[in-house]
Design a protein around this motif. Structure first.
Motif, PDB file in Angstrom:
ATOM      1  N   ILE A   1       0.827  -1.211   0.000  1.00 63.13           N
ATOM      2  CA  ILE A   1       0.000   0.000   0.000  1.00 63.13           C
ATOM      3  C   ILE A   1       0.862   1.263   0.000  1.00 63.13           C
ATOM      4  N   PRO A   2       1.823   1.431   0.927  1.00 61.96           N
ATOM      5  CA  PRO A   2       2.651   2.638   0.872  1.00 61.96           C
ATOM      6  C   PRO A   2       3.560   2.702  -0.364  1.00 61.96           C
ATOM      7  N   CYS A   3       4.168   1.583  -0.746  1.00 61.89           N
ATOM      8  CA  CYS A   3       5.126   1.625  -1.851  1.00 61.89           C
ATOM      9  C   CYS A   3       4.457   1.930  -3.186  1.00 61.89           C
ATOM     10  N   ALA A   4       3.182   1.581  -3.328  1.00 59.59           N
ATOM     11  CA  ALA A   4       2.460   1.934  -4.546  1.00 59.59           C
ATOM     12  C   ALA A   4       2.383   3.451  -4.715  1.00 59.59           C
ATOM     13  N   GLN A   5       2.459   4.183  -3.599  1.00 63.46           N
ATOM     14  CA  GLN A   5       2.346   5.638  -3.645  1.00 63.46           C
ATOM     15  C   GLN A   5       3.650   6.325  -4.023  1.00 63.46           C
ATOM     16  N   ILE A   6       4.767   5.612  -3.927  1.00 61.13           N
ATOM     17  CA  ILE A   6       6.064   6.250  -4.218  1.00 61.13           C
ATOM     18  C   ILE A   6       6.847   5.484  -5.289  1.00 61.13           C
ATOM     19  N   ALA A   7       6.264   4.450  -5.873  1.00 58.81           N
ATOM     20  CA  ALA A   7       6.987   3.590  -6.810  1.00 58.81           C
ATOM     21  C   ALA A   7       7.391   4.310  -8.085  1.00 58.81           C
ATOM     22  N   ASP A   8       6.700   5.406  -8.436  1.00 61.37           N
ATOM     23  CA  ASP A   8       7.024   6.100  -9.683  1.00 61.37           C
ATOM     24  C   ASP A   8       8.165   7.098  -9.514  1.00 61.37           C
ATOM     25  N   ARG A   9       8.717   7.210  -8.324  1.00 60.60           N
ATOM     26  CA  ARG A   9       9.853   8.104  -8.118  1.00 60.60           C
ATOM     27  C   ARG A   9      11.115   7.510  -8.741  1.00 60.60           C
ATOM     28  N   ALA A  10      12.021   8.375  -9.130  1.00 59.15           N
ATOM     29  CA  ALA A  10      13.183   7.923  -9.894  1.00 59.15           C
ATOM     30  C   ALA A  10      14.077   6.970  -9.105  1.00 59.15           C
ATOM     31  N   GLN A  11      14.378   7.307  -7.873  1.00 53.67           N
ATOM     32  CA  GLN A  11      15.268   6.480  -7.051  1.00 53.67           C
ATOM     33  C   GLN A  11      14.739   6.443  -5.613  1.00 53.67           C
TER      34      GLN A  11
ATOM     35  N   GLN B   1       7.304  -4.028  -5.601  1.00 53.29           N
ATOM     36  CA  GLN B   1       6.655  -2.777  -5.963  1.00 53.29           C
ATOM     37  C   GLN B   1       7.620  -1.775  -6.586  1.00 53.29           C
ATOM     38  N   LEU B   2       8.907  -1.920  -6.322  1.00 59.33           N
ATOM     39  CA  LEU B   2       9.877  -0.886  -6.646  1.00 59.33           C
ATOM     40  C   LEU B   2      10.754  -1.276  -7.836  1.00 59.33           C
ATOM     41  N   GLY B   3      11.264  -0.251  -8.521  1.00 54.76           N
ATOM     42  CA  GLY B   3      12.084  -0.475  -9.694  1.00 54.76           C
ATOM     43  C   GLY B   3      13.532  -0.786  -9.372  1.00 54.76           C
ATOM     44  N   ALA B   4      14.326  -0.949 -10.427  1.00 52.29           N
ATOM     45  CA  ALA B   4      15.718  -1.374 -10.288  1.00 52.29           C
ATOM     46  C   ALA B   4      16.582  -0.338  -9.591  1.00 52.29           C
ATOM     47  N   ALA B   5      16.195   0.934  -9.638  1.00 52.23           N
ATOM     48  CA  ALA B   5      17.011   1.994  -9.032  1.00 52.23           C
ATOM     49  C   ALA B   5      16.669   2.242  -7.574  1.00 52.23           C
ATOM     50  N   ALA B   6      15.716   1.513  -7.030  1.00 53.53           N
ATOM     51  CA  ALA B   6      15.307   1.713  -5.635  1.00 53.53           C
ATOM     52  C   ALA B   6      16.371   1.211  -4.667  1.00 53.53           C
TER      53      ALA B   6
END
Length: 230
Positions: A51-61, A81-86
Motif C-alpha cells: 500500500i505505501p510503496c504503490a504511492q512512491i513507486a514512480d519516483r526515480a530512485q 513494488q519498486l524499480g531497479a534503481a530503488a
C-alpha cells in the motif's frame, strides 16, 4: 499431525526468549510461547509494503526503510513494488532474525536479502530514523503487535509525539509512513494526526482473499501545508 520442532532461539533485550519453530514447510516465530509470526499468514505483512510503496513507486530512485525483518515478507513485497534503481534499508534489532533469513527462512519470501537493492542494519530502527533526516520516501514499521502492544519496550518511543516527529523529519517531501498493527488503535491514529500526518487506516486480512484474522495497516503522509511538494 507433524509436531513442531524447535529450530533456534535468541534472547531479546526485554521481552524474553525469541524462538523459531518448524513444522514441515511451515515456520513460526514465538516469544515466550506466544506466536508473533507464522509463514502461512503473511498477507497483511505484504500489504504493509504494497500500500505505501504503490504511492512512491514512480519516483526515480526511491529509498525505503523497513523496520523489522520478520520472515522477509514485507521486504519482498516492497521489492516487487519498486524499480531497479530503488534502495531498501532493513533495520533489524535481533541478529538471529537476520541469520534465520539468510539460512533456514531464506526461501520463504524468495531470498529478498540477496537482492542488490537491499542493505541490512543490525540496529534499532529508531537509530536509522533519527540519522535519516530527509532520507526516506517510505518508512514501514512492523516491530510490534500494535503501538499499544509492544514486543520490545524500547519501541515505545516510535509511537510518541517525539518519535512520530522524527519519522516525519526522516521522510522526503510527499513520503509515506506505514505501520502494521494486529487491530485498530484509535489512540495511535490521533497521535499520528497530531504529529502532522494525514491518516488512513486500512483493514487487511492475515490470509488475504482467504480471510483470516483482521489486521490493520496505518498509512500516513505529512500534511501538504507542512512541507514543500515535488
Amino acid at each position: 499431525m507433524i509436531p513442531w520442532k524447535l529450530v533456534d532461539r535468541a534472547e531479546t533485550k526485554d521481552t524474553g526468549e525469541l524462538r523459531l519453530y518448524q513444522r514441515g514447510a511451515e515456520f513460526s516465530i514465538r516469544i515466550d510461547g506466544r506466536e508473533v509470526m507464522n509463514s502461512r499468514l503473511h498477507s497483511s505483512e505484504d500489504a504493509l509494503a504494497e500500500i505505501p510503496c504503490a504511492q512512491i513507486a514512480d519516483r526515480a530512485q526511491p529509498t525505503v526503510l523497513v523496520g523489522g525483518l520478520g520472515m522477509g515478507f514485507t521486504l519482498a513485497a516492497a521489492l516487487r513494488q519498486l524499480g531497479a534503481a530503488a534502495r531498501v534499508v532493513v533495520a533489524e534489532l535481533i541478529p538471529a532474525v537476520v541469520s534465520w533469513n539468510q539460512g533456514v527462512l531464506r526461501e520463504l519470501a524468495g531470498n529478498p536479502l540477496d537482492d542488490p537493492r537491499v542493505s541490512v542494519r543490525v540496529e534499532d530502527v529508531a537509530r536509522s530514523i533519527e540519522a535519516g533526516r530527509g532520507e526516506f520516501d517510505a518508512v514501514l514499521l512492523d516491530v510490534d503487535n500494535s503501538p499499544d502492544s509492544l514486543i520490545q519496550q524500547q519501541n515505545r518511543w516510535l509511537y510518541t509525539k517525539a518519535g512520530l516527529s522524527a519519522i516525519r523529519a526522516s521522510l522526503r517531501p510527499g513520503g509515506v509512513l506505514g505501520v502494521w498493527s494486529v487491530g485498530p488503535d484509535a489512540g495511535f491514529s490521533r497521535r499520528v494526526r497530531a504529529a502532522g500526518f494525514e491518516v488512513d487506516n486500512v483493514p487487511v486480512r492475515a490470509r488475504g482473499r482467504l480471510g483470516g484474522a483482521r489486521h490493520r495497516v496505518t498509512v500516513a503522509r505529512p500534511r501538504k501545508a507542512e512541507g514543500r511538494q515535488r
